[in-house]
Design a protein around this motif. Structure first.
Motif, mmCIF file in Angstrom:
data_model
loop_
_atom_site.group_PDB
_atom_site.id
_atom_site.type_symbol
_atom_site.label_atom_id
_atom_site.label_comp_id
_atom_site.label_asym_id
_atom_site.label_seq_id
_atom_site.Cartn_x
_atom_site.Cartn_y
_atom_site.Cartn_z
ATOM 1 N N ILE A 41 0.859 -1.182 0.000
ATOM 2 C CA ILE A 41 0.000 0.000 0.000
ATOM 3 C C ILE A 41 0.897 1.234 0.000
ATOM 4 C CG2 ILE A 41 -1.795 1.264 1.235
ATOM 5 C CD1 ILE A 41 -2.639 -1.463 2.435
ATOM 6 N N ALA A 42 0.772 2.020 -1.061
ATOM 7 C CA ALA A 42 1.577 3.229 -1.178
ATOM 8 C C ALA A 42 1.001 4.318 -0.279
ATOM 9 C CB ALA A 42 1.592 3.711 -2.623
ATOM 10 N N PRO A 43 1.851 5.171 0.257
ATOM 11 C CA PRO A 43 1.352 6.283 1.059
ATOM 12 C C PRO A 43 0.532 7.232 0.177
ATOM 13 C CG PRO A 43 3.724 6.461 0.748
ATOM 14 C CD PRO A 43 3.299 5.158 0.164
ATOM 15 N N THR A 102 -1.914 7.752 -7.297
ATOM 16 C CA THR A 102 -2.249 8.243 -8.627
ATOM 17 C C THR A 102 -3.667 8.791 -8.597
ATOM 18 O OG1 THR A 102 -0.862 6.545 -9.629
ATOM 19 C CG2 THR A 102 -2.529 7.576 -11.047
ATOM 20 N N ILE A 103 -3.831 10.003 -9.120
ATOM 21 C CA ILE A 103 -5.152 10.623 -9.157
ATOM 22 C C ILE A 103 -5.845 10.198 -10.446
ATOM 23 C CG2 ILE A 103 -6.407 12.798 -9.238
ATOM 24 C CD1 ILE A 103 -4.045 13.993 -7.639
ATOM 25 N N VAL A 104 -7.068 9.689 -10.311
ATOM 26 C CA VAL A 104 -7.832 9.199 -11.455
ATOM 27 C C VAL A 104 -9.150 9.952 -11.506
ATOM 28 C CG1 VAL A 104 -8.924 7.194 -12.491
ATOM 29 C CG2 VAL A 104 -6.793 6.923 -11.224
#
Length: 53
Positions: A40-42, A47-49
């Motif tokens: 799990i990335a901080p 990435t904004i989707v």
């Protein structure tokens, strides 16, 4: 409609783990082991989707 959560609405990590284990028919230890395997990335690396596109 969103609302602010109060302290009474929040549960601890341990309570969440127990609820998940109960819902999945497993043990809290299995939930913890599975979570440890996830990468799990901080939030700052997320990435904004745009889902409206």
């Amino acid at each position: 409609m969103s609302r602010e959560l109060s302290d009474a609405d929040m549960i601890s990590d341990e309570e969440l783990t127990e609820l998940l284990a109960d819902a999945e028919g497993t043990t809290p230890q299995e939930i913890e082991r599975g979570a440890a395997k996830l990468e799990i990335a901080p939030p700052e690396r997320a990435t904004i989707v745009d889902v409206d596109r």
